[in-house]
Enzyme design. Structure first.
Site, mmCIF file in Angstrom:
data_model
loop_
_atom_site.group_PDB
_atom_site.id
_atom_site.type_symbol
_atom_site.label_atom_id
_atom_site.label_comp_id
_atom_site.label_asym_id
_atom_site.label_seq_id
_atom_site.Cartn_x
_atom_site.Cartn_y
_atom_site.Cartn_z
ATOM 1 N N HIS A 252 -5.968 -0.687 5.413
ATOM 2 C CA HIS A 252 -5.899 0.108 6.655
ATOM 3 C C HIS A 252 -7.122 -0.009 7.583
ATOM 4 O O HIS A 252 -7.833 0.961 7.802
ATOM 5 C CB HIS A 252 -5.610 1.575 6.357
ATOM 6 C CG HIS A 252 -6.365 2.202 5.216
ATOM 7 N ND1 HIS A 252 -7.713 2.039 5.035
ATOM 8 C CD2 HIS A 252 -5.951 3.004 4.211
ATOM 9 C CE1 HIS A 252 -8.082 2.721 3.968
ATOM 10 N NE2 HIS A 252 -7.038 3.302 3.448
ATOM 11 N N GLY B 161 -2.798 11.779 5.294
ATOM 12 C CA GLY B 161 -1.782 10.845 4.827
ATOM 13 C C GLY B 161 -0.481 11.042 5.567
ATOM 14 O O GLY B 161 -0.133 12.157 5.944
ATOM 15 N N HIS C 259 0.848 -1.206 0.000
ATOM 16 C CA HIS C 259 0.000 0.000 0.000
ATOM 17 C C HIS C 259 0.879 1.250 0.000
ATOM 18 O O HIS C 259 1.259 1.757 1.056
ATOM 19 C CB HIS C 259 -0.933 -0.012 1.211
ATOM 20 C CG HIS C 259 -1.995 1.034 1.166
ATOM 21 N ND1 HIS C 259 -3.219 0.892 1.768
ATOM 22 C CD2 HIS C 259 -2.030 2.252 0.574
ATOM 23 C CE1 HIS C 259 -3.961 1.965 1.557
ATOM 24 N NE2 HIS C 259 -3.253 2.824 0.838
ATOM 25 N N HIS D 18 1.661 5.118 -2.076
ATOM 26 C CA HIS D 18 1.294 6.154 -3.046
ATOM 27 C C HIS D 18 2.584 6.809 -3.548
ATOM 28 O O HIS D 18 3.148 7.665 -2.872
ATOM 29 C CB HIS D 18 0.393 7.208 -2.395
ATOM 30 C CG HIS D 18 -0.877 6.638 -1.821
ATOM 31 N ND1 HIS D 18 -2.047 6.561 -2.552
ATOM 32 C CD2 HIS D 18 -1.164 6.097 -0.606
ATOM 33 C CE1 HIS D 18 -2.998 6.017 -1.790
ATOM 34 N NE2 HIS D 18 -2.490 5.719 -0.616
ATOM 35 N N ASP E 59 0.903 2.344 3.871
ATOM 36 C CA ASP E 59 0.033 3.401 3.332
ATOM 37 C C ASP E 59 0.825 4.707 3.238
ATOM 38 O O ASP E 59 0.363 5.761 3.672
ATOM 39 C CB ASP E 59 -1.242 3.577 4.166
ATOM 40 C CG ASP E 59 -2.247 4.513 3.473
ATOM 41 O OD1 ASP E 59 -2.007 4.916 2.319
ATOM 42 O OD2 ASP E 59 -3.272 4.838 4.109
ATOM 43 N N LYS F 277 -8.181 -1.394 -7.117
ATOM 44 C CA LYS F 277 -8.417 -0.659 -5.878
ATOM 45 C C LYS F 277 -9.769 0.016 -5.964
ATOM 46 O O LYS F 277 -10.080 0.673 -6.960
ATOM 47 C CB LYS F 277 -7.327 0.399 -5.682
ATOM 48 C CG LYS F 277 -7.522 1.325 -4.475
ATOM 49 C CD LYS F 277 -7.350 0.579 -3.166
ATOM 50 C CE LYS F 277 -7.597 1.476 -1.959
ATOM 51 N NZ LYS F 277 -6.494 2.371 -1.648
ATOM 52 N N HIS G 45 -10.785 0.579 0.150
ATOM 53 C CA HIS G 45 -10.805 1.590 1.222
ATOM 54 C C HIS G 45 -12.259 1.662 1.658
ATOM 55 O O HIS G 45 -13.099 2.223 0.958
ATOM 56 C CB HIS G 45 -10.301 2.942 0.696
ATOM 57 C CG HIS G 45 -10.343 4.036 1.722
ATOM 58 N ND1 HIS G 45 -9.268 4.862 1.973
ATOM 59 C CD2 HIS G 45 -11.317 4.447 2.564
ATOM 60 C CE1 HIS G 45 -9.588 5.732 2.926
ATOM 61 N NE2 HIS G 45 -10.830 5.513 3.290
ATOM 62 N N HIS H 263 2.564 14.156 1.382
ATOM 63 C CA HIS H 263 2.045 15.464 0.980
ATOM 64 C C HIS H 263 3.098 16.499 1.356
ATOM 65 O O HIS H 263 4.010 16.199 2.122
ATOM 66 C CB HIS H 263 0.731 15.760 1.709
ATOM 67 C CG HIS H 263 -0.359 14.777 1.418
ATOM 68 N ND1 HIS H 263 -1.048 14.749 0.227
ATOM 69 C CD2 HIS H 263 -0.856 13.752 2.160
ATOM 70 C CE1 HIS H 263 -1.936 13.766 0.257
ATOM 71 N NE2 HIS H 263 -1.830 13.132 1.411
HETATM 72 C C1 NCD Z 1 -4.169 8.511 0.975
HETATM 73 C C2 NCD Z 1 -3.528 9.499 0.004
HETATM 74 O O1 NCD Z 1 -3.054 10.570 0.435
HETATM 75 O O2 NCD Z 1 -3.430 9.198 -1.189
HETATM 76 N N1 NCD Z 1 -4.371 9.186 2.217
HETATM 77 C C3 NCD Z 1 -4.534 8.616 3.430
HETATM 78 O O3 NCD Z 1 -4.774 9.346 4.389
HETATM 79 N N2 NCD Z 1 -4.433 7.319 3.639
HETATM 80 C C4 NCD Z 1 -5.425 7.957 0.417
HETATM 81 C C5 NCD Z 1 -5.880 6.685 1.074
HETATM 82 O O4 NCD Z 1 -5.109 5.717 1.187
HETATM 83 O O5 NCD Z 1 -7.045 6.581 1.472
HETATM 84 ZN ZN ZN Z 2 -3.528 4.790 0.837
HETATM 85 ZN ZN ZN Z 3 -7.289 4.468 1.766
#
Ligand code: NCD
Ligand code: ZN
Ligand code: ZN
Ligand code: ZN
Length: 447
Positions: free
Chosen positions: A237, A330, A61, A63, A310, A146, A181, A314
């Site tokens: 999560h 995030g 997981h 991003h 996860d 997803k 999610h 940002h």
């Molecule tokens: C994730 C993101 O910033 O892409 N943010 C988060 O708080 N987990 C999106 C997600 O996984 O739901």
């Molecule tokens: Zn995520």
């Molecule tokens: Zn998520």
């Protein structure tokens, strides 16, 4: 002919236990694991100084962003962070700009990643608008789909049960898992409107706007739908005790349900969110102490399938805002997951066998990543070497991720990834990235 490399003077985790042995690596694969005297001659020999050798982590997981979100993270910085954190394969989430949701956007993303990544990367796709595209997405190499129930990302109306069922049946036929999610969109929107109307803009209002009821409602709905298809559903999560219980019950019915927990939901609670503010804000938000307790009990019973970071980077500007509704949820987690978990092993809360199962073996099984997830002759030489004795404080200012902050900053940990090998190549050595961009591979779905 000598093999490429022999790693010696180490304890290797293989076949469920740590043994005093060495590893011979050749052409990116593990050639042999045996006592040093029984290993073949090698072009290079590396002394691992008595440290522990584990399968590289598979973080299912992540991003990685890039493209129009490259200001938050890109394929190089994200995979460098993974390498620094002992992670040799990341599975990339589809909520990008543009969204990964058809074979064209997936191909484009793979092409961009290919020359930039220092660890292996596999990809999720969101659902396409046209369900006919499902098979071509898998053929293009996505290892999973997803589904976001909390907002519309991709081509499906998440409120339309018939469409979801149709999509699940189509994916079920292809055999790829679906990660979800699970938070109910309508409930989140209503609660948020209420809080905003009341003039609230603090993190506690955000928690109130993401109640366990939103997670349980989405969880129960998607369990019912999944049972009518042959799809494998993987819950991302999991954060609340009630949703967890529904998932555990569903797992007991024999359907292919699996679930993931993040280190932040396991090691922090809403108390930390109050203390750290938006730096600890993630979706779903941190649970209360009873939620955390329930996650630990399930983990110790072996009912949690995977731990994943996860990693959701940002910018600081997107985190440090006046109103919580303007904050991006995030937490960057690639560089803290393994150190935090090794500390748990050192403290006796987790066994090494559990750690390996949750972060390597199970992810490899669930996402069908063949030849990965364990150290055995013939498998890919994706390896992390850890020093179980190093004590230090997490320092987010030194992250390779563009997101140089963490709610875990200054936490004391014991246990450190000191070397990471990807496909037999050393990519991280004592915290330095020593490999060229492009050393990692794109890992595709194999039918
Ligand atoms: C994730 C993101 O910033 O892409 N943010 C988060 O708080 N987990 C999106 C997600 O996984 O739901
Ligand atoms: Zn995520
Ligand atoms: Zn998520
Ligand atoms: Zn169809």
């Amino acid at each position: 002919m000598p093999v490429d490399t022999v790693l010696y003077n180490t304890k290797v985790y293989t076949h469920g236990r740590l043994i005093e042995a060495g590893l011979a690596v050749d052409e990116g694969r593990i050639f042999k694991i045996a006592k040093e005297t029984n290993l073949p001659p090698a072009s290079a020999k590396l002394d691992l100084k008595g440290n522990v050798t584990l399968p590289g982590l598979i973080d299912s997981h992540v991003h990685l962003r890039n493209q129009q979100l490259a200001y938050k993270e890109d394929f190089f910085t994200g995979t460098a962070a993974a390498a620094a954190g002992g992670i040799t394969l990341t599975i990339d989430m589809p909520n990008n700009k543009p969204v990964t949701m058809d074979s064209k956007s997936l191909r484009e993303r793979m092409k961009l990643a290919e020359k930039r990544v220092v660890v292996n990367v596999a990809f999720y796709s969101a659902f396409p608008k046209d369900l006919e595209e499902v098979s071509s997405i898998v053929e293009e190499g996505a290892v999973a789909f997803k589904l976001y129930m909390s907002q519309e990302i991709g081509g499906l109306d998440v409120d339309d049960d018939d469409m979801l069922l149709h999509a699940f049946k189509d994916v079920g036929k292809m055999g790829a898992p679906i990660a979800v999610h699970a938070e109910d969109r309508e409930m989140l929107e209503n609660m948020r409107r209420k809080m905003e109307k009341a003039g609230r803009k603090d993190v506690e209002a955000y928690v109130k706007a993401h109640p366990p009821q939103a997670e349980i409602k989405a969880t129960k709905r998607i369990i019912q739908l999944t049972k009518k298809s042959s799809a494998h559903l993987h819950f991302c999560h999991v954060s609340s005790a009630v949703a967890l219980n529904a998932i555990l019950k569903a797992k007991n019915t024999g359907y292919p349900f699996t679930c993931e927990v993040t280190p932040h939901h396991l090691l922090m609670s809403s108390e930390h969110l109050k203390r750290y503010g938006t730096l600890a804000l993630a979706d779903p938000p941190l649970g209360n102490k009873d939620d955390v307790k329930a996650l630990w009990i399930a983990l110790k019973h072996g009912s949690i399938d995977t731990l994943a970071s996860d990693h959701a980077p940002h910018t600081m500007e997107e985190k440090e805002v006046e109103s919580v509704w303007d904050a991006e949820p995030g937490i960057p987690g690639l560089e803290t997951m393994l150190p935090l978990l090794l500390a748990q092993v050192n403290d006796g809360h987790l066994t090494m066998a559990d750690l390996v199962k949750l972060t390597s073996e199970k992810p490899a099984q669930i996402f069908d990543l063949r030849g990965r997830g364990s150290l055995n002759a013939g498998n890919c030489a994706d390896i992390v070497v850890v020093d179980m004795n190093q004590e230090y404080k997490i320092d987010s200012s030194r992250f390779y991720s563009k997101a140089k902050y963490s709610p875990f900053d200054s936490w004391k940990v014991k246990g450190k990834p000191v070397k990471t090998f990807v496909n037999g190549q050393l990519v991280m050595d004592e915290g330095e990235i020593v490999a060229k961009p492009g050393t990692g591979q794109i890992v595709r779905w194999e039918s």
